[in-house]
Enzyme design. Structure first.
Site, mmCIF file in Angstrom:
data_model
loop_
_atom_site.group_PDB
_atom_site.id
_atom_site.type_symbol
_atom_site.label_atom_id
_atom_site.label_comp_id
_atom_site.label_asym_id
_atom_site.label_seq_id
_atom_site.Cartn_x
_atom_site.Cartn_y
_atom_site.Cartn_z
ATOM 1 N N CYS A 96 46.897 42.109 85.103
ATOM 2 C CA CYS A 96 46.814 40.972 84.145
ATOM 3 C C CYS A 96 48.037 40.796 83.336
ATOM 4 C CB CYS A 96 45.557 40.935 83.356
ATOM 5 S SG CYS A 96 45.303 39.276 82.201
ATOM 6 N N CYS A 141 47.703 39.170 79.975
ATOM 7 C CA CYS A 141 47.126 39.802 78.931
ATOM 8 C C CYS A 141 48.328 40.812 78.315
ATOM 9 C CB CYS A 141 46.101 40.844 79.338
ATOM 10 S SG CYS A 141 44.799 39.970 80.020
ATOM 11 N N ASP A 142 49.080 41.397 79.427
ATOM 12 C CA ASP A 142 49.872 42.547 79.229
ATOM 13 C C ASP A 142 51.237 42.390 79.190
ATOM 14 O OD1 ASP A 142 47.521 43.742 79.156
ATOM 15 O OD2 ASP A 142 47.500 44.463 81.103
#
Lengths: 107, 304
Positions: free
Chosen positions: B131, B134-135
């Site tokens: 992701c 997200c990261d």
């Protein structure tokens, strides 16, 4: 009003590491979609484990030090603590039943 | 007894929920987390019609949910542990008890596929990610590898250039599969280095990712690329654990339906990414969700 305790780099040591009862911290950020799928579950768990396990969350955007210390590079990440020590790290969005199982091990 | 249970609250499920609520079917939607699905992994959706400036995945899902709830759709947070599907009876076993329904729509989607190479499992959470939204921010001014070549892979490679100093896009062929516009965009970025005809063979590191071993599929030549993160976008596996052995699946494991979204069991329908089909998009998922409900109505009528 949320039952999830908001912790910061400043309060982490006192609230989590020195906590009398086990704790779980949900590391999240506003930019992270899957985190938003997890937070209602964390919220429910906070109600169910009230007084037994301290359920907290930390915004990794405003707090860089603690996530760095625990090597967090994916969110959502949930870290479980007992007696100030990490007992389990759960990476990614998992359903409630899985988190519930892990939390039971802390009791 | 419900008329309809919908399992999974992504775009297909929420559209089915909207149509079912408006058809006044006695409907229950089950979601193990909160509504969203794969869309929440997307930073910005720019190919869903009606939003000329694009819309964030989260906002789009939030609007879909609110629209369905406006017509009294009930969404419950329950995880399904077992399904018993037969032409005569459909039982949904959840963590909160057994539910019976006349018809069922499966919209439980798909999950990012893993590479299945050494080091991958070990380093999830330590530099291996599925992701980028997200990261990505954890990789400010660092170098990352991104594996894949489809729409998602290329979109996420472009997204990662906001943070990473360099994105090495590792692709197994000599041409990207992504749509032309995305290919043009990614090729124009200096921060993206495309490594053609190459597959990863091992992710290297103990406590954190230190690099990735690569192999050129044409020459057989191996190499090592030092990176701090590895992002994986190599397709999806359908979330069909609950229906294996009960519904007909294609050879990749996706649920086979007819044009009306009917599966191999009468009264059981499927829509969205879980279905066997050629294109998995929000735009295709919503149409299937609507079609499935229309087919459910006809099915329920036939039971009378």
């Amino acid at each position: 009003m949320s039952d999830v305790l908001q912790v910061t780099d400043d309060t982490f040591e006192e609230e989590i590491i020195k906590s009398d009862i086990p704790a779980m911290v949900d590391f999240w950020a506003e930019w992270c979609g899957p985190c938003k799928m997890v937070s209602p579950v964390v919220e429910e768990l906070a109600k169910e484990y009230e007084g037994k396990i301290k359920i907290a969350s930390m915004d990794v955007d405003g707090n860089r030090q603690t996530p760095g210390k625990f090597g967090i590079r994916n969110i959502p990440t949930l870290i479980l603590f007992k007696g100030g020590e990490v007992t389990q790290t759960i990476v990614g969005a998992h359903p409630k039943s899985h988190l519930d199982e892990e939390l039971k091990k802390l009791l | 007894m419900e008329d309809l249970i919908i399992i999974g609250a992504g775009p297909a499920g929420l559209t089915a929920g909207l149509y079912a609520a408006r058809a006044r079917l006695k409907t229950l939607m089950l979601e193990k987390l909160s509504p969203g699905g794969q869309v929440l992994m997307t930073d910005w959706v720019e190919n869903y019609p009606g939003f000329p400036d694009g819309i964030s995945g989260f906002d789009l899902i939030d609007k879909m949910r609110r629209q369905a709830e406006k017509f009294d759709l009930v969404i419950e947070s329950q995880e399904v542990s077992r399904l018993e599907l037969s032409p005569e009876k459909k039982v949904v076993v959840t963590d909160k008890g057994n539910l019976e329904t006349r018809a069922l729509i499966l919209t439980s989607g798909a999950t990012p596929r893993k590479l299945g190479i050494e080091g991958e499992e070990l380093l999830i959470g330590k530099g291996v990610s599925y992701c980028a939204t997200c990261d990505g921010p954890f990789y400010r001014d660092q170098e990352v590898a991104l594996i894949g070549g489809g729409d998602t892979a290329v979109e996420e490679a472009i997204f990662l250039t906001r943070f990473a100093a360099k994105v090495h896009l590792i692709h197994r062929r000599d041409e990207l599969r992504a749509t032309k516009l995305l290919r043009e965009r990614v090729m124009a970025l200096d921060q993206v280095n495309i490594v053609w005809d190459t597959v990863p063979t091992r992710i290297v590191g103990d406590t954190e990712v230190q690099g990735v071993d690569l192999k050129n599929v044409k020459t057989g030549k191996t190499s090592h690329l030092p990176v701090q993160g590895v992002f994986v976008f190599v397709g999806y596996i359908p979330n069909t654990e609950l229906v294996k052995g009960q519904l007909e699946l294609d050879k990749l494991g996706f649920v086979v339906t007819n044009n009306d979204m009917q599966t191999s069991v009468p009264g059981v329908f499927a829509a969205g990414d879980i279905r066997s089909k050629i294109l998995r998009q929000i735009a295709t998922a919503v149409g299937e969700g609507a079609t499935a409900v229309f087919a459910v109505e006809r099915y329920l009528e036939s039971l009378k």
